[in-house]
Design a protein around this motif. Structure first.
Motif, mmCIF file in Angstrom:
data_model
loop_
_atom_site.group_PDB
_atom_site.id
_atom_site.type_symbol
_atom_site.label_atom_id
_atom_site.label_comp_id
_atom_site.label_asym_id
_atom_site.label_seq_id
_atom_site.Cartn_x
_atom_site.Cartn_y
_atom_site.Cartn_z
ATOM 1 N N PRO A 131 48.395 42.176 34.447
ATOM 2 C CA PRO A 131 48.010 40.763 34.404
ATOM 3 C C PRO A 131 47.767 40.287 32.983
ATOM 4 C CG PRO A 131 46.188 42.113 35.162
ATOM 5 C CD PRO A 131 47.380 43.010 35.087
ATOM 6 N N PRO A 134 43.329 34.623 31.702
ATOM 7 C CA PRO A 134 42.092 34.587 32.506
ATOM 8 C C PRO A 134 42.383 34.461 34.001
ATOM 9 C CG PRO A 134 42.430 32.496 31.377
ATOM 10 C CD PRO A 134 43.482 33.441 30.858
ATOM 11 N N ASP A 135 41.475 35.010 34.792
ATOM 12 C CA ASP A 135 41.601 34.959 36.251
ATOM 13 C C ASP A 135 40.190 34.838 36.814
ATOM 14 O OD1 ASP A 135 41.701 35.691 38.996
ATOM 15 O OD2 ASP A 135 43.601 36.712 38.684
ATOM 16 N N GLU A 136 39.888 33.673 37.392
ATOM 17 C CA GLU A 136 38.525 33.426 37.885
ATOM 18 C C GLU A 136 38.135 34.389 39.002
ATOM 19 O OE1 GLU A 136 37.929 29.389 38.967
ATOM 20 O OE2 GLU A 136 38.340 28.594 36.947
ATOM 21 N N VAL A 137 39.078 34.698 39.880
ATOM 22 C CA VAL A 137 38.779 35.618 40.984
ATOM 23 C C VAL A 137 38.472 37.006 40.434
ATOM 24 C CG1 VAL A 137 39.712 36.741 43.041
ATOM 25 C CG2 VAL A 137 40.177 34.314 42.623
ATOM 26 N N ALA A 138 39.283 37.458 39.468
ATOM 27 C CA ALA A 138 39.041 38.762 38.861
ATOM 28 C C ALA A 138 37.690 38.798 38.155
ATOM 29 C CB ALA A 138 40.168 39.104 37.885
ATOM 30 N N ASP A 139 37.341 37.718 37.462
ATOM 31 C CA ASP A 139 36.046 37.660 36.768
ATOM 32 C C ASP A 139 34.893 37.774 37.761
ATOM 33 O OD1 ASP A 139 37.258 37.408 34.317
ATOM 34 O OD2 ASP A 139 37.131 35.213 34.278
ATOM 35 N N THR A 172 40.504 43.827 34.028
ATOM 36 C CA THR A 172 41.515 44.878 34.151
ATOM 37 C C THR A 172 41.040 46.165 33.487
ATOM 38 O OG1 THR A 172 43.303 43.246 34.200
ATOM 39 C CG2 THR A 172 43.916 45.513 33.668
ATOM 40 N N ASP A 197 47.760 44.369 41.132
ATOM 41 C CA ASP A 197 46.939 43.176 40.969
ATOM 42 C C ASP A 197 45.487 43.562 40.680
ATOM 43 O OD1 ASP A 197 46.680 40.200 41.295
ATOM 44 O OD2 ASP A 197 45.299 40.848 42.869
ATOM 45 N N THR A 198 44.919 43.049 39.578
ATOM 46 C CA THR A 198 43.544 43.414 39.208
ATOM 47 C C THR A 198 42.526 43.047 40.284
ATOM 48 O OG1 THR A 198 43.994 43.318 36.832
ATOM 49 C CG2 THR A 198 41.713 43.076 37.516
ATOM 50 N N PRO A 199 42.543 41.828 40.845
ATOM 51 C CA PRO A 199 41.589 41.547 41.914
ATOM 52 C C PRO A 199 41.698 42.519 43.089
ATOM 53 C CG PRO A 199 42.506 39.491 41.102
ATOM 54 C CD PRO A 199 43.285 40.602 40.443
#
Length: 236
Positions: A131, A134-139, A172, A197-199
């Motif tokens: 990835p 930024p990814d809000e779900v991952a955060d 990640t 996928d990180t999430p």
């Protein structure tokens, strides 16, 4: 995009960003290190680390110069997904072996393996996506993983300082660190490495950490009575 890589089967799973020291004593892997050291300046000095599904890290007796067999068959069966190890430090030993320090770099999937081209295994590999941005779900998931991981570390290392203060904020990077440092089986780690996928990886780690934490709580809260210990068979 594909590439050809030297492959090093191991009984462990390497993740991007994690340090992996190795003692190289087999002749075929000494040849691999010499090959990497001899590459032109600026060329990537990396090889693929792939966890063994069945078989042995050390080659069994067989025809001289013959590497372990391929992805399924012969002496060793490998998982399909691995991680490259970038050579960072090499110490040559008096017996011809090497002590090396490597760092995990990028994930790949084996497309085809070759046990005849070189003394060591080589493979045609496909790079797996990582990835970017930024990814809000991952955060959000990373914050939950840090909280659960902090509690988990407190159960298995109560005497140590709060390691969670050193945990990375990048989701990640965090997912790879948790997968590598939690007391998981090779199979669990392999499944985490194979997740693109990180999430999704963080969600899987939450399930695994909650499972491990529940087991630790149960073991600590319900110790075996001494009366039961008296009935156990003596060790041989």
């Amino acid at each position: 995009m594909s590439a050809r890589l030297p492959v090093f089967p191991l009984g462990t799973v390497l993740f991007p960003g994690l340090v992996l020291p190795l003692h190289i004593f087999e002749e075929r892997y000494q040849a691999l290190v010499r090959h990497l050291v001899g590459l032109p300046e600026g060329a990537p000095r990396e090889f693929g680390v792939v966890a063994i599904q069945a078989g042995w890290e050390v080659a069994q007796a067989g025809p001289p110069g013959r590497a372990a067999a391929g992805l399924a068959g012969g002496e060793v069966t490998l998982h399909e997904v691995g991680c490259t190890a970038e050579l960072r430090q090499v110490t040559e030993l008096t017996d011809g072996g090497f002590d090396i320090v490597t760092v995990g770099r990028r994930r790949f999937r084996i497309a085809e393996i070759d046990d005849a081209a070189e003394p060591y295994l080589t493979a045609e590999v496909e790079w797996l996506p990582e990835p970017a941005g930024p990814d809000e779900v991952a955060d959000m998931l990373a914050a939950r993983v840090i909280s659960v991981f902090r509690h988990y570390l407190g159960l298995i290392r109560p005497e140590q300082e709060d390691i969670s203060e050193q945990l990375p904020e990048d989701p990640t990077v965090l997912s790879h660190l948790v997968a590598a440092t939690a007391a998981l089986t090779v199979a669990d780690r392999q499944r985490l490495l194979a997740i693109d996928d990180t999430p999704d990886r963080l969600r899987a780690e939450l399930r695994l950490l909650n499972r491990e934490t529940a087991l630790l709580r149960h073991v600590r809260a319900v110790p075996m009575p001494l009366s039961e210990l008296a009935g156990l068979p003596a060790p041989n």
